[in-house]
Design a protein around this motif. Structure first.
Motif, PDB file in Angstrom:
ATOM      1  N   UNK A   1       0.786  -1.225   0.000  1.00  0.00           N
ATOM      2  CA  UNK A   1       0.000   0.000   0.000  1.00  0.00           C
ATOM      3  C   UNK A   1       0.819   1.278   0.000  1.00  0.00           C
ATOM      4  N   UNK A   2       2.015   1.254   0.580  1.00  0.00           N
ATOM      5  CA  UNK A   2       2.775   2.503   0.738  1.00  0.00           C
ATOM      6  C   UNK A   2       3.848   2.693  -0.327  1.00  0.00           C
ATOM      7  N   UNK A   3       4.098   1.684  -1.161  1.00  0.00           N
ATOM      8  CA  UNK A   3       5.179   1.793  -2.153  1.00  0.00           C
ATOM      9  C   UNK A   3       4.945   2.948  -3.125  1.00  0.00           C
ATOM     10  N   UNK A   4       3.739   3.053  -3.678  1.00  0.00           N
ATOM     11  CA  UNK A   4       3.440   4.130  -4.627  1.00  0.00           C
ATOM     12  C   UNK A   4       3.406   5.493  -3.923  1.00  0.00           C
ATOM     13  N   UNK A   5       2.756   5.646  -2.760  1.00  0.00           N
ATOM     14  CA  UNK A   5       2.826   6.933  -2.058  1.00  0.00           C
ATOM     15  C   UNK A   5       4.253   7.377  -1.751  1.00  0.00           C
ATOM     16  N   UNK A   6       5.126   6.433  -1.392  1.00  0.00           N
ATOM     17  CA  UNK A   6       6.522   6.794  -1.147  1.00  0.00           C
ATOM     18  C   UNK A   6       7.182   7.306  -2.425  1.00  0.00           C
ATOM     19  N   UNK A   7       6.862   6.655  -3.543  1.00  0.00           N
ATOM     20  CA  UNK A   7       7.482   7.046  -4.810  1.00  0.00           C
ATOM     21  C   UNK A   7       6.929   8.363  -5.336  1.00  0.00           C
ATOM     22  N   UNK A   8       5.592   8.546  -5.228  1.00  0.00           N
ATOM     23  CA  UNK A   8       4.956   9.715  -5.847  1.00  0.00           C
ATOM     24  C   UNK A   8       4.726  10.848  -4.848  1.00  0.00           C
ATOM     25  N   UNK A   9       4.012  10.585  -3.782  1.00  0.00           N
ATOM     26  CA  UNK A   9       3.657  11.644  -2.836  1.00  0.00           C
ATOM     27  C   UNK A   9       4.861  12.158  -2.061  1.00  0.00           C
ATOM     28  N   UNK A  10       5.762  11.246  -1.675  1.00  0.00           N
ATOM     29  CA  UNK A  10       6.956  11.663  -0.937  1.00  0.00           C
ATOM     30  C   UNK A  10       8.082  12.102  -1.862  1.00  0.00           C
ATOM     31  N   UNK A  11       7.884  11.941  -3.153  1.00  0.00           N
ATOM     32  CA  UNK A  11       8.877  12.392  -4.115  1.00  0.00           C
ATOM     33  C   UNK A  11      10.146  11.575  -4.149  1.00  0.00           C
ATOM     34  N   UNK A  12      10.117  10.323  -3.695  1.00  0.00           N
ATOM     35  CA  UNK A  12      11.323   9.500  -3.658  1.00  0.00           C
ATOM     36  C   UNK A  12      11.609   8.820  -4.988  1.00  0.00           C
ATOM     37  N   UNK A  13      10.581   8.683  -5.835  1.00  0.00           N
ATOM     38  CA  UNK A  13      10.768   7.927  -7.066  1.00  0.00           C
ATOM     39  C   UNK A  13      10.795   6.433  -6.767  1.00  0.00           C
ATOM     40  N   UNK A  14      10.810   5.643  -7.830  1.00  0.00           N
ATOM     41  CA  UNK A  14      10.759   4.197  -7.595  1.00  0.00           C
ATOM     42  C   UNK A  14      12.037   3.692  -6.925  1.00  0.00           C
ATOM     43  N   UNK A  15      13.179   4.291  -7.232  1.00  0.00           N
ATOM     44  CA  UNK A  15      14.425   3.868  -6.580  1.00  0.00           C
ATOM     45  C   UNK A  15      14.411   4.217  -5.095  1.00  0.00           C
ATOM     46  N   UNK A  16      13.945   5.406  -4.757  1.00  0.00           N
ATOM     47  CA  UNK A  16      13.872   5.791  -3.355  1.00  0.00           C
ATOM     48  C   UNK A  16      12.867   4.958  -2.586  1.00  0.00           C
ATOM     49  N   UNK A  17      11.768   4.586  -3.252  1.00  0.00           N
ATOM     50  CA  UNK A  17      10.774   3.730  -2.606  1.00  0.00           C
ATOM     51  C   UNK A  17      11.354   2.359  -2.291  1.00  0.00           C
ATOM     52  N   UNK A  18      12.160   1.827  -3.215  1.00  0.00           N
ATOM     53  CA  UNK A  18      12.825   0.547  -2.949  1.00  0.00           C
ATOM     54  C   UNK A  18      13.858   0.689  -1.830  1.00  0.00           C
ATOM     55  N   UNK A  19      14.622   1.800  -1.853  1.00  0.00           N
ATOM     56  CA  UNK A  19      15.690   1.995  -0.867  1.00  0.00           C
ATOM     57  C   UNK A  19      15.145   2.240   0.532  1.00  0.00           C
ATOM     58  N   UNK A  20      13.908   2.694   0.643  1.00  0.00           N
ATOM     59  CA  UNK A  20      13.343   3.035   1.947  1.00  0.00           C
ATOM     60  C   UNK A  20      13.425   1.873   2.931  1.00  0.00           C
ATOM     61  N   UNK A  21      13.266   0.640   2.442  1.00  0.00           N
ATOM     62  CA  UNK A  21      13.189  -0.513   3.350  1.00  0.00           C
ATOM     63  C   UNK A  21      14.537  -0.872   3.961  1.00  0.00           C
TER      64      UNK A  21
END
Length: 482
Positions: free
Chosen positions: A166-186
């Protein structure tokens, strides 16, 4: 008598709490946080596949290979984890696992395709170590609360995967991290959890130095001695509620009482002569029932990992936004938590698990039929039904490790066999689904393939779910106190 005294002592220690003070306060949060790290970094990839393909140009087949790498690592590394823990200790290896997990997550988010695949493989190897050792740690440290701690562990495992969807897309789009930042978050929660396990490490290491060699440890210690030397009181490796597996109504309980020579109360269950295999086999690898359990474990894992890898892209192709597709997959996995909780409560009270297998397969087939019909106005219902089925699949697979074996040694052997081969079989799921999508440029054939695999799972489940026990030479009944 001496062994029995040690077993009783271990049980009393577990009931009274073996870790007073700071260690007790840190150990349970450490287990909880570790469990939360073992699924999220895998399932969080599914909602990002569209963005990942657009940025890298990878084909659906290569994306399938990417989502398959962790499963290949599970199959390859899992048998090695107990050997590594013999030399270094469980806590050390769990810490190594967390460091490796954080490193792998960071590597796969760097701008190089080779590092994307290398980091994913390292991440899978790290998770495999924790998958094997965390249940063993629970059995060693909480011998009187195995069911409770395992329930907490397995529930958090599924819930974390659902949250990540549920949070992967919000991290990438809403938080401005992009798909790489969303993957790196974990990598962040993995690193923070590693710090906690670093605090647990020194005291545990000093205790390990004063302990006898693992090969000669008592049942209260690490369950890494050779299987032939393990006490029958050692805890089973299968992670599920022990209450469900050893209730008075379960076939295992009846088998244990008969095999131990004790008096067997009159119940509706079949006697051991009917439950046991007709002939003794030299190992689980020579048992047809063991292979049926193994293929049930592998096929249900194949279906699950193909689903979490590709269903967000399937939803997106039907005009569902990426964010909503992620939350639908999250809903599917949350429903799986319910299925995982309900199925053991029902199946532990059944002489045969065949009726539950049939009901579970019907839930999945109904969901596939709804999706294939194009009735996406009811997509929430289809996700709920499919999630319930997935959760029940996993619980049944784990439950078969106990109900189909007469003692802890046999259950450990069956668990190792089923999980190593099962994960290697499951690794073909995302790859097969992606290849079929590339080949047909649509989702109908891949969905029909999942439907066909579900029918095969039904046939195998009917065989694995029958009231039978693998008969091995020297089998010793599991203690009813587990």
């Amino acid at each position: 008598m001496k062994t029995k005294t040690r077993e009783q002592t271990a049980l009393v220690e577990g009931q009274q709490g073996r870790h007073p003070g700071l260690r007790s306060m840190l150990l349970i949060p450490g287990i909880i946080l570790l469990a939360l790290n073992l699924r999220a970094c895998i399932t969080g990839v599914g909602p990002l596949i569209g963005a990942l393909r657009g940025a890298t140009g990878l084909s659906a087949t290569l994306i399938g290979l990417l989502t398959t790498l962790p499963l290949l690592a599970f199959g390859a590394i899992s048998p090695l984890a107990p050997r590594l823990a013999r030399g270094l200790g469980i806590e050390v290896m769990l810490l190594v696992s967390l460091v490796g997990l954080a490193a792998g997550v960071l590597l796969r988010s760097l701008p190089a395709l080779s590092l994307l695949f290398l980091g994913t493989a390292l991440m899978g190897a790290a998770i495999a170590i924790s998958n094997v050792l965390l249940p063993s740690l629970i059995k060693r440290e909480f011998p009187g609360q195995i069911g409770l701690m395992t329930a907490i562990y397995s529930t958090l495992l599924s819930a974390s995967g659902a949250i990540a969807d549920g949070v992967s897309i919000p991290l990438a789009q809403n938080a401005g991290l992009g798909w790489r930042g969303s993957l790196a978050f974990w990598a962040l929660p993995a690193a923070l959890t590693a710090l906690l396990w670093l605090a647990l490490l020194p005291r545990r290491r000093s205790k390990t130095r004063s302990a006898p060699a693992l090969a000669s440890q008592s049942p209260a210690s690490d369950n890494f001695a050779p299987l032939s030397s393990q006490s029958p009181a050692s805890d089973n490796f299968a992670p599920l509620s022990s209450q469900a597996a050893t209730s008075d109504d379960s076939p295992l309980r009846t088998a244990q009482q008969s095999a131990s020579g004790g008096s067997t109360p009159r119940t509706s269950q079949q006697p051991i002569s009917e439950l046991a295999s007709k002939s003794i086999v030299s190992s689980v690898w020579h048992s047809s029932l063991a292979w049926q359990v193994t293929f049930f474990m592998g096929l249900q894992s194949l279906i699950f990992y193909a689903t979490i890898a590709w269903f967000p892209a399937l939803f997106e192709s039907h005009n569902i936004s990426l964010s909503n597709a992620g939350w639908l997959l999250s809903l599917l996995q949350l429903a799986g938590v319910c299925g995982s909780f309900i199925a053991p409560q029902l199946s532990g009270r059944m002489r045969s698990q065949r009726p539950l297998v049939v009901c579970t397969i019907l839930l999945a087939l109904t969901a596939y039929a709804g999706i294939l019909s194009g009735a996406f106005g009811l997509i929430i219902l289809w996700c709920l039904l499919l999630g319930l089925a997935h959760g029940a699949y996993l619980s049944l697979a784990l439950l078969f490790f106990i109900l189909r074996t007469p003692d802890a040694r046999s259950a450990a052997e069956l668990s190792g066999m089923a999980q190593s081969i099962g994960y290697l079989l499951a690794a073909t799921g995302p790859l097969l689904f992606g290849w079929l999508h590339d080949l047909t440029q649509g989702w109908t054939i891949p969905l029909l393939a999942l439907t066909a695999l579900s029918l095969v799972l039904l046939v195998i489940g009917l065989a694995a779910g029958r009231a039978a026990v693998i008969k091995l030479p020297g089998s010793v009944p599991m203690p009813s106190s587990l």
